[in-house]
Scaffold this active site. Sequence first.
Site, PDB file in Angstrom:
ATOM      1  N   LYS A 102       0.817  -1.218   0.000  1.00  0.00           N
ATOM      2  CA  LYS A 102       0.000   0.000   0.000  1.00  0.00           C
ATOM      3  C   LYS A 102       0.854   1.274   0.000  1.00  0.00           C
ATOM      4  O   LYS A 102       0.477   2.256  -0.620  1.00  0.00           O
ATOM      5  CB  LYS A 102      -1.002   0.006   1.138  1.00  0.00           C
ATOM      6  CG  LYS A 102      -0.438  -0.003   2.521  1.00  0.00           C
ATOM      7  CD  LYS A 102      -1.546  -0.181   3.536  1.00  0.00           C
ATOM      8  CE  LYS A 102      -1.040  -0.689   4.848  1.00  0.00           C
ATOM      9  NZ  LYS A 102      -0.145   0.210   5.582  1.00  0.00           N
ATOM     10  N   ARG A 161      -6.482   3.163  11.796  1.00  0.00           N
ATOM     11  CA  ARG A 161      -6.203   1.766  12.067  1.00  0.00           C
ATOM     12  C   ARG A 161      -7.303   1.100  12.891  1.00  0.00           C
ATOM     13  O   ARG A 161      -7.344  -0.117  12.992  1.00  0.00           O
ATOM     14  CB  ARG A 161      -4.916   1.672  12.896  1.00  0.00           C
ATOM     15  CG  ARG A 161      -3.744   1.131  12.151  1.00  0.00           C
ATOM     16  CD  ARG A 161      -2.574   1.031  13.114  1.00  0.00           C
ATOM     17  NE  ARG A 161      -1.370   1.594  12.534  1.00  0.00           N
ATOM     18  CZ  ARG A 161      -0.614   0.974  11.632  1.00  0.00           C
ATOM     19  NH1 ARG A 161      -0.935  -0.228  11.211  1.00  0.00           N
ATOM     20  NH2 ARG A 161       0.462   1.541  11.151  1.00  0.00           N
ATOM     21  N   ARG A 168      15.429  -7.112   7.907  1.00  0.00           N
ATOM     22  CA  ARG A 168      14.927  -6.798   9.250  1.00  0.00           C
ATOM     23  C   ARG A 168      14.882  -8.069  10.065  1.00  0.00           C
ATOM     24  O   ARG A 168      14.271  -9.053   9.669  1.00  0.00           O
ATOM     25  CB  ARG A 168      13.524  -6.208   9.144  1.00  0.00           C
ATOM     26  CG  ARG A 168      13.520  -4.705   9.106  1.00  0.00           C
ATOM     27  CD  ARG A 168      12.116  -4.188   8.961  1.00  0.00           C
ATOM     28  NE  ARG A 168      11.258  -4.597  10.068  1.00  0.00           N
ATOM     29  CZ  ARG A 168      10.051  -4.092  10.276  1.00  0.00           C
ATOM     30  NH1 ARG A 168       9.572  -3.184   9.446  1.00  0.00           N
ATOM     31  NH2 ARG A 168       9.322  -4.489  11.278  1.00  0.00           N
ATOM     32  N   ARG A 184       1.385  -9.973  13.137  1.00  0.00           N
ATOM     33  CA  ARG A 184       0.999  -8.651  12.634  1.00  0.00           C
ATOM     34  C   ARG A 184      -0.268  -8.732  11.789  1.00  0.00           C
ATOM     35  O   ARG A 184      -1.130  -7.848  11.844  1.00  0.00           O
ATOM     36  CB  ARG A 184       2.145  -8.040  11.820  1.00  0.00           C
ATOM     37  CG  ARG A 184       2.980  -7.070  12.632  1.00  0.00           C
ATOM     38  CD  ARG A 184       4.444  -7.112  12.283  1.00  0.00           C
ATOM     39  NE  ARG A 184       4.751  -6.635  10.942  1.00  0.00           N
ATOM     40  CZ  ARG A 184       5.899  -6.906  10.305  1.00  0.00           C
ATOM     41  NH1 ARG A 184       6.805  -7.649  10.891  1.00  0.00           N
ATOM     42  NH2 ARG A 184       6.115  -6.437   9.117  1.00  0.00           N
TER      43      ARG A 184
END
Length: 223
Positions: A21, A96, A169, A180
């Site tokens: 996104k 969110r 990461r 997540r």
Amino acid sequence: MFENSNEGMHLVITGAPGTGKGTQAGVLKRKYGICHLSAGEMLREEIRKGTPVGKKLEPLLAGGNFAPDELIIEMVSNRIEEDDCKKGFILDGFPRTLNQAEVLDKMLEGKGIKLNAVLEILVPDKVIVERILGRYTCVTCGESYSDKFHKPAVEGVCDICGGKKFSKRLDDTKETIERRLEKYRNFTYPTIEYYRKKGVLISVDGNGAVDVVAARINELLKR
Ligand SMILES: [Zn+2]
């Protein structure tokens, strides 16, 4: 007369982590000349600049807490008044939660702005996990690459700066990514339903190359 009117393009882009996104928001920013407001980046910016909002945020985020809704909305409200947002904006990573969506609506209403569309980017979980695990960045310039979708032209050499050191990461493991995704479903899914009921939701198949997905979005926004 155009002050505080609903001229321009006012968008929200939403989707789980790894759906691309942020990349699509960048495409829309260039296409419409609007500003791309990433919640994460705005928060980091406030902290980096040491603003009053940043000073309140730093200990909260360091302790693993979410930024309070009032602080984020204040940040967004101030930011969309700036010059680069004159033609509109695309919000990325915000709202969110359902509460944030409602507070955002009230704030925009106060400014006489209506959202043109909320774009939901859909990518199957399995593909998301693959994508995130395949990501790496150039240590020197920060350019991001992907094993599958965006490799450097010459293996092991950064396209942008010629650097040869890359990093991944460490917190990107299959388990943390799945956690997540779960969090996204629990907290953010109610906002999708909220926007669907309001008739502004546009769901886009985000599985595919960047330009293919961008073309799909373009087609849907025309309607
Ligand atoms: Zn580089």
